[in-house]
Enzyme design. Structure first.
Site, PDB file in Angstrom:
ATOM      1  N   MET A  27       0.860  -1.195   0.000  1.00 52.16           N
ATOM      2  CA  MET A  27       0.000   0.000   0.000  1.00 52.16           C
ATOM      3  C   MET A  27       0.894   1.242   0.000  1.00 52.16           C
ATOM      4  O   MET A  27       0.475   2.318   0.442  1.00 52.16           O
ATOM      5  CB  MET A  27      -0.938  -0.023   1.207  1.00 52.16           C
ATOM      6  CG  MET A  27      -1.882  -1.224   1.167  1.00 52.16           C
ATOM      7  SD  MET A  27      -3.408  -0.994   2.100  1.00 52.16           S
ATOM      8  CE  MET A  27      -2.771  -0.859   3.743  1.00 52.16           C
ATOM      9  N   LEU A  30       6.785   2.911   1.329  1.00 58.00           N
ATOM     10  CA  LEU A  30       7.715   1.774   1.390  1.00 58.00           C
ATOM     11  C   LEU A  30       8.807   2.008   2.435  1.00 58.00           C
ATOM     12  O   LEU A  30       9.313   3.108   2.595  1.00 58.00           O
ATOM     13  CB  LEU A  30       8.378   1.558   0.026  1.00 58.00           C
ATOM     14  CG  LEU A  30       7.453   1.255  -1.148  1.00 58.00           C
ATOM     15  CD1 LEU A  30       8.274   0.940  -2.397  1.00 58.00           C
ATOM     16  CD2 LEU A  30       6.494   0.107  -0.837  1.00 58.00           C
ATOM     17  N   HIS A  31       9.160   0.924   3.126  1.00 57.26           N
ATOM     18  CA  HIS A  31      10.269   0.968   4.084  1.00 57.26           C
ATOM     19  C   HIS A  31      11.175  -0.231   3.789  1.00 57.26           C
ATOM     20  O   HIS A  31      10.892  -1.043   2.877  1.00 57.26           O
ATOM     21  CB  HIS A  31       9.745   0.960   5.527  1.00 57.26           C
ATOM     22  CG  HIS A  31       8.753  -0.136   5.815  1.00 57.26           C
ATOM     23  ND1 HIS A  31       9.105  -1.462   5.869  1.00 57.26           N
ATOM     24  CD2 HIS A  31       7.408  -0.098   6.010  1.00 57.26           C
ATOM     25  CE1 HIS A  31       8.048  -2.194   6.122  1.00 57.26           C
ATOM     26  NE2 HIS A  31       6.995  -1.392   6.197  1.00 57.26           N
ATOM     27  N   GLY A  33      11.513  -3.009   5.135  1.00 59.18           N
ATOM     28  CA  GLY A  33      10.826  -4.306   5.155  1.00 59.18           C
ATOM     29  C   GLY A  33      10.288  -4.647   3.769  1.00 59.18           C
ATOM     30  O   GLY A  33      10.518  -5.751   3.244  1.00 59.18           O
ATOM     31  N   HIS A  34       9.601  -3.681   3.138  1.00 56.89           N
ATOM     32  CA  HIS A  34       9.092  -3.914   1.776  1.00 56.89           C
ATOM     33  C   HIS A  34      10.259  -4.191   0.827  1.00 56.89           C
ATOM     34  O   HIS A  34      10.184  -5.082  -0.032  1.00 56.89           O
ATOM     35  CB  HIS A  34       8.380  -2.663   1.242  1.00 56.89           C
ATOM     36  CG  HIS A  34       7.113  -2.307   1.946  1.00 56.89           C
ATOM     37  ND1 HIS A  34       6.939  -1.125   2.606  1.00 56.89           N
ATOM     38  CD2 HIS A  34       5.931  -2.979   2.046  1.00 56.89           C
ATOM     39  CE1 HIS A  34       5.712  -1.066   3.109  1.00 56.89           C
ATOM     40  NE2 HIS A  34       5.090  -2.176   2.787  1.00 56.89           N
ATOM     41  N   GLN A  58     -10.177  -2.481   2.929  1.00 58.54           N
ATOM     42  CA  GLN A  58      -9.670  -3.188   4.103  1.00 58.54           C
ATOM     43  C   GLN A  58      -9.573  -2.283   5.336  1.00 58.54           C
ATOM     44  O   GLN A  58      -9.141  -2.716   6.398  1.00 58.54           O
ATOM     45  CB  GLN A  58      -8.328  -3.865   3.818  1.00 58.54           C
ATOM     46  CG  GLN A  58      -7.142  -2.939   3.647  1.00 58.54           C
ATOM     47  CD  GLN A  58      -5.901  -3.698   3.179  1.00 58.54           C
ATOM     48  OE1 GLN A  58      -5.825  -4.151   2.033  1.00 58.54           O
ATOM     49  NE2 GLN A  58      -4.926  -3.866   4.056  1.00 58.54           N
ATOM     50  N   GLY A 144       5.265  -9.995   4.279  1.00 55.50           N
ATOM     51  CA  GLY A 144       6.018  -9.908   5.534  1.00 55.50           C
ATOM     52  C   GLY A 144       5.285 -10.642   6.653  1.00 55.50           C
ATOM     53  O   GLY A 144       4.056 -10.593   6.736  1.00 55.50           O
ATOM     54  N   GLN A 150      -2.493 -12.289   8.210  1.00 48.29           N
ATOM     55  CA  GLN A 150      -2.744 -12.001   6.788  1.00 48.29           C
ATOM     56  C   GLN A 150      -2.039 -13.043   5.919  1.00 48.29           C
ATOM     57  O   GLN A 150      -2.621 -13.588   4.968  1.00 48.29           O
ATOM     58  CB  GLN A 150      -2.243 -10.594   6.471  1.00 48.29           C
ATOM     59  CG  GLN A 150      -2.126 -10.280   4.997  1.00 48.29           C
ATOM     60  CD  GLN A 150      -1.735  -8.830   4.732  1.00 48.29           C
ATOM     61  OE1 GLN A 150      -2.556  -7.947   4.835  1.00 48.29           O
ATOM     62  NE2 GLN A 150      -0.476  -8.593   4.372  1.00 48.29           N
ATOM     63  N   ARG A 184       3.127   2.570   9.198  1.00 55.14           N
ATOM     64  CA  ARG A 184       2.466   3.395  10.214  1.00 55.14           C
ATOM     65  C   ARG A 184       3.458   4.019  11.202  1.00 55.14           C
ATOM     66  O   ARG A 184       3.111   4.982  11.880  1.00 55.14           O
ATOM     67  CB  ARG A 184       1.452   2.557  11.002  1.00 55.14           C
ATOM     68  CG  ARG A 184       0.250   2.147  10.179  1.00 55.14           C
ATOM     69  CD  ARG A 184      -0.617   1.183  10.987  1.00 55.14           C
ATOM     70  NE  ARG A 184      -1.529   0.458  10.116  1.00 55.14           N
ATOM     71  CZ  ARG A 184      -2.754   0.851   9.813  1.00 55.14           C
ATOM     72  NH1 ARG A 184      -3.227   1.951  10.326  1.00 55.14           N
ATOM     73  NH2 ARG A 184      -3.518   0.133   9.023  1.00 55.14           N
TER      74      ARG A 184
END
Ligand code: PAF
Length: 272
Positions: A27, A30-31, A33-34, A58, A144, A150, A184
């Site tokens: 979504m 990006l950080h 992790g992505h 969602q 992730g 999820q 977030r």
């Protein structure tokens, strides 16, 4: 790297791609992790597709949707440096020509944990992921494990619906103090950020779920749930900001279950 916002154009491009395709749905905002998912996809596939789509269906709370962070220009730069070949960035009417008349529901595990205090959340997630997998037709798709529930639901959906994509769960990337990386986190002010850094440690160290919840409440966090199951401790909290709050989730194997991992790390119920 090619940016594609038109899904008809994408379907044409996809029909001409005769190579292995890896897919990282996001979504945006990006950080690292992505980007770790992207790097893994680049290493394992000939072409990598990244999608950026803030999926309104969602979000069960409109304030949460409105405050969801966005940084498209930066995202595109990061995607390019990490080796993405195609960025898919459709808008709502492109993704939902049916205006969400057709939905994907799971009736058991989606009601637990995050599904319990975010009704409808996983129907939005599963519906959009199913649409994206149909559009991208990847061999492998990367998710992730911070969003462990999820990941399990998507993996089970693919097995249950005979989708050919292999769903790959990738370890959570953490900041120096252990805070799980999340889009977030950008919304946290310095006080909230230092509180957030205690979340993973409390999940890990506490002997019981009740002790973890009490410790987090003692710090002023509101606790949506803390629950140990399938050998992991899952937690969701809200940290207050000025006139607002940020929801954070995490999951890990707590200290008191580390010793005997093989005996307790049972998979969640499911078909895969
Ligand atoms: O994990 C996310 O960012 C989203 O839930 C996903 C999988 C991209 C679906 O909108």
């Amino acid at each position: 790297m090619q940016l594609v916002t038109d899904l008809e154009q994408w379907r044409q491009l996809r029909s001409e791609l005769n190579v292995s395709v890896g897919f990282v749905p996001t979504m945006g905002a990006l950080h690292e992790g992505h980007l770790s998912l992207v790097r893994r996809s680049v290493a394992e596939n000939e072409q990598t597709v990244l999608s950026i789509f803030v999926n309104a269906t969602q979000f069960n709370n409109s304030a949460d949707l409105e405050s969801y962070p966005s940084s498209i220009d930066q995202d595109l730069q990061h995607a390019q440096s990490a080796g993405v070949d195609f960025v898919l960035m459709p808008n709502y009417s492109q993704m939902y020509p049916d205006d969400f008349r057709f939905q994907m529901h799971e009736e058991i595990f989606s009601r637990d944990l995050c599904g319990n205090d975010r009704p409808g959340h996983f129907s939005g997630v599963l519906t959009v992921v199913l649409k994206l997998l149909n559009l991208v037709q990847p061999e492998k798709a990367y998710f992730g494990l911070k969003d462990y529930q999820q990941y399990l639901l998507i993996k089970d959906m693919c097995a249950g619906l005979f989708l050919p994509t292999q769903i790959i769960g990738c370890e959570t990337l953490r900041e120096n103090d252990g805070l799980a990386m999340s889009s977030r986190n950008r919304r946290l002010d310095p006080i909230a950020r230092s509180l957030a850094g205690r979340f993973n440690e409390i999940l890990y160290q506490s002997g019981t779920d009740a002790e973890a919840a009490a410790a987090l409440q003692g710090l002023g966090c509101s606790v949506a749930y803390i629950k140990t199951q399938y050998g992991r401790r899952f937690g969701a909290i809200e940290i207050a900001l000025q006139g607002d709050s940020v929801r954070l989730i995490d999951n890990l194997v707590p200290k008191n279950l580390q010793a005997n991992l093989s005996a307790v790390d049972l998979p969640a119920p499911g078909v895969s």
